[in-house]
Design an enzyme around this catalytic site. Sequence first.
Site, PDB file in Angstrom:
ATOM      1  N   TYR A  54      39.347  40.829  25.765  1.00 35.33           N
ATOM      2  CA  TYR A  54      39.430  42.065  26.551  1.00 35.33           C
ATOM      3  C   TYR A  54      40.368  43.053  25.844  1.00 35.33           C
ATOM      4  O   TYR A  54      41.545  42.752  25.598  1.00 35.33           O
ATOM      5  CB  TYR A  54      39.947  41.804  27.972  1.00 35.33           C
ATOM      6  CG  TYR A  54      39.099  40.877  28.824  1.00 35.33           C
ATOM      7  CD1 TYR A  54      37.775  40.586  28.505  1.00 35.33           C
ATOM      8  CD2 TYR A  54      39.628  40.294  29.970  1.00 35.33           C
ATOM      9  CE1 TYR A  54      37.007  39.737  29.294  1.00 35.33           C
ATOM     10  CE2 TYR A  54      38.864  39.444  30.774  1.00 35.33           C
ATOM     11  CZ  TYR A  54      37.553  39.174  30.422  1.00 35.33           C
ATOM     12  OH  TYR A  54      36.811  38.335  31.208  1.00 35.33           O
ATOM     13  N   GLY A 210      28.868  49.741  46.934  1.00 37.39           N
ATOM     14  CA  GLY A 210      28.173  50.986  47.280  1.00 37.39           C
ATOM     15  C   GLY A 210      28.823  52.229  46.691  1.00 37.39           C
ATOM     16  O   GLY A 210      28.452  53.348  47.041  1.00 37.39           O
TER      17      GLY A 210
HETATM   18  N1  LIG Z   1      34.030  34.799  32.277  1.00 35.56           N
HETATM   19  C1  LIG Z   1      33.332  35.879  32.012  1.00 35.56           C
HETATM   20  O1  LIG Z   1      32.463  35.886  31.153  1.00 35.56           O
HETATM   21  C2  LIG Z   1      33.624  37.145  32.777  1.00 35.56           C
HETATM   22  C3  LIG Z   1      32.701  38.207  32.757  1.00 35.56           C
HETATM   23  C4  LIG Z   1      32.985  39.352  33.512  1.00 35.56           C
HETATM   24  C5  LIG Z   1      34.159  39.416  34.245  1.00 35.56           C
HETATM   25  N2  LIG Z   1      35.044  38.363  34.219  1.00 35.56           N
HETATM   26  C6  LIG Z   1      36.303  38.388  34.997  1.00 35.56           C
HETATM   27  O2  LIG Z   1      36.001  38.700  36.348  1.00 35.56           O
HETATM   28  C7  LIG Z   1      36.783  39.805  36.761  1.00 35.56           C
HETATM   29  C8  LIG Z   1      36.065  40.605  37.834  1.00 35.56           C
HETATM   30  O3  LIG Z   1      34.786  40.983  37.408  1.00 35.56           O
HETATM   31  P1  LIG Z   1      34.371  42.480  37.097  1.00 35.56           P
HETATM   32  O4  LIG Z   1      35.595  43.293  36.845  1.00 35.56           O
HETATM   33  O5  LIG Z   1      33.311  42.403  36.070  1.00 35.56           O
HETATM   34  O6  LIG Z   1      33.616  42.953  38.400  1.00 35.56           O
HETATM   35  P2  LIG Z   1      33.936  43.051  39.964  1.00 35.56           P
HETATM   36  O7  LIG Z   1      35.248  42.481  40.279  1.00 35.56           O
HETATM   37  O8  LIG Z   1      32.722  42.528  40.621  1.00 35.56           O
HETATM   38  O9  LIG Z   1      33.946  44.629  40.159  1.00 35.56           O
HETATM   39  C9  LIG Z   1      34.903  45.433  39.547  1.00 35.56           C
HETATM   40  C10 LIG Z   1      34.552  46.874  39.835  1.00 35.56           C
HETATM   41  O10 LIG Z   1      34.583  47.080  41.243  1.00 35.56           O
HETATM   42  C11 LIG Z   1      35.389  48.196  41.566  1.00 35.56           C
HETATM   43  N3  LIG Z   1      36.110  47.825  42.803  1.00 35.56           N
HETATM   44  C12 LIG Z   1      37.021  46.849  42.981  1.00 35.56           C
HETATM   45  N4  LIG Z   1      37.403  46.780  44.267  1.00 35.56           N
HETATM   46  C13 LIG Z   1      36.704  47.737  44.920  1.00 35.56           C
HETATM   47  C14 LIG Z   1      36.673  48.172  46.261  1.00 35.56           C
HETATM   48  N5  LIG Z   1      37.407  47.590  47.195  1.00 35.56           N
HETATM   49  N6  LIG Z   1      35.837  49.197  46.588  1.00 35.56           N
HETATM   50  C15 LIG Z   1      35.068  49.801  45.642  1.00 35.56           C
HETATM   51  N7  LIG Z   1      35.057  49.437  44.358  1.00 35.56           N
HETATM   52  C16 LIG Z   1      35.880  48.401  43.994  1.00 35.56           C
HETATM   53  C17 LIG Z   1      36.291  48.438  40.399  1.00 35.56           C
HETATM   54  O11 LIG Z   1      36.502  49.815  40.208  1.00 35.56           O
HETATM   55  P3  LIG Z   1      37.999  50.439  40.167  1.00 35.56           P
HETATM   56  O12 LIG Z   1      38.654  49.870  38.964  1.00 35.56           O
HETATM   57  O13 LIG Z   1      37.722  51.890  40.047  1.00 35.56           O
HETATM   58  O14 LIG Z   1      38.627  50.045  41.450  1.00 35.56           O
HETATM   59  C18 LIG Z   1      35.504  47.856  39.223  1.00 35.56           C
HETATM   60  O15 LIG Z   1      34.729  48.868  38.594  1.00 35.56           O
HETATM   61  C19 LIG Z   1      37.022  40.571  35.463  1.00 35.56           C
HETATM   62  O16 LIG Z   1      38.100  41.468  35.589  1.00 35.56           O
HETATM   63  C20 LIG Z   1      37.272  39.443  34.501  1.00 35.56           C
HETATM   64  O17 LIG Z   1      38.597  38.997  34.602  1.00 35.56           O
HETATM   65  C21 LIG Z   1      34.767  37.238  33.512  1.00 35.56           C
END
Ligand SMILES: NC(=O)c1ccc[n+]([C@@H]2O[C@H](COP(=O)([O-])OP(=O)(O)OC[C@H]3O[C@@H](n4cnc5c(N)ncnc54)[C@H](OP(=O)(O)O)[C@@H]3O)[C@@H](O)[C@H]2O)c1
Length: 333
Positions: A54, A210
């Site tokens: 990352y 959403g």
């Molecule tokens: N192992 C793997 O291969 C892998 C792959 C992908 C991700 N990950 C891990 O999983 C974590 C989480 O996954 P992710 O970041 O891909 O996706 P996620 O947690 O499903 O979604 C993150 C997104 O949602 C928004 N968000 C968060 N809380 C919100 C809320 N209450 N209301 C509206 N929007 C909201 C954030 O925007 P804002 O920042 O604008 O709030 C961000 O753009 C990553 O940070 C990483 O550590 C691991």
Amino acid sequence: MTIDLGDGLQVSPLGFGGMALTPVYGPADPVESLATLNHAVDAGITFIDTANVYGMGANEELIAELLKDRREEVQLATKFGIAGNPATGEREVRADPAYVRESAAASLKRLNTEVIDLYYLHRLDPRVPIEETVGAMAELVQEGKVRHLGLSEVTASELERAVKVHPIAAVQSEWSIWSRDVERSVVPTAARLGVGFVPYSPLGRGFLTGTVNSSELAEGDIRRRMPRFVDGAVDANQTVVEVVVRVAGELSSTEATVTPAQVALAWLLAQGGRLGLPVVPIPGTRRASRIDENLGAISLTLSDTQLSALDQAAEAVVGSRSDTPSWVSYGRE
Ligand SMILES: NC(=O)c1ccc[n+]([C@@H]2O[C@H](COP(=O)([O-])OP(=O)(O)OC[C@H]3O[C@@H](n4cnc5c(N)ncnc54)[C@H](OP(=O)(O)O)[C@@H]3O)[C@@H](O)[C@H]2O)c1
């Protein structure tokens, strides 16, 4: 309150995904990111997730700023196994024993810590038997550099092979209302083996809240090339969001608003009870205010009718969850 994830690792019931604190879903401000991380720990979200890839190391360096004064409060998880630059799409998997050792040393240095609480293999390297990779990871445990081992995006049979080499505390794979393939075999196998589950992208990379307008995604936002966010799919997938929004509306009252993000996380937390294993989602956000909102999911109870409406929503999803299926578990099942 803590949860025993697996192999005796105690973590907060909700974790924090740090990936987007270095730009992947649009720009990120390091000062705001550090404030968000501190707010997460203040609010009780102490299980912090990062990876060497990352921000090409910058994400771990940011987490190091948090750890400076708060190392003892945090359960620190990082990963190795994706080399190259995910932001540009130039990626490759690598998990040979020499790379395991080299990556762990580099992560410990960037994180400025003596030990990683949970060290994950990020992606299986098809050129290296999983026993060899996990064997090298087990040596890190013996040397005191790592406390527990995890695996990301492994199949059930790869997990079965890995636990014969060393206990595995957790599997981390994508799991949410719109990504349910892990329920076929990885989740039941993890439950049977006493391995906890850490669902990543639990908010569907923000889509399930959403609030994502795909036509407004910034240049360089990795969602622009993901099959579910491209033209054609993204409009069809609004039907999934509509179900989540409807359930949030049903649960809201004049005293308290329940948000779609809380519903998406509460659905996942309910799966732990339904399927018999610890489930600790790691939603990510750049904004401190969303930490408090997301934590609200822990006390939210969905009715059986609401759970089943959300279950069915997955059937309408258009597009696969990955642009590289062989990199994720369903592509090798
Ligand atoms: N192992 C793997 O291969 C892998 C792959 C992908 C991700 N990950 C891990 O999983 C974590 C989480 O996954 P992710 O970041 O891909 O996706 P996620 O947690 O499903 O979604 C993150 C997104 O949602 C928004 N968000 C968060 N809380 C919100 C809320 N209450 N209301 C509206 N929007 C909201 C954030 O925007 P804002 O920042 O604008 O709030 C961000 O753009 C990553 O940070 C990483 O550590 C691991």
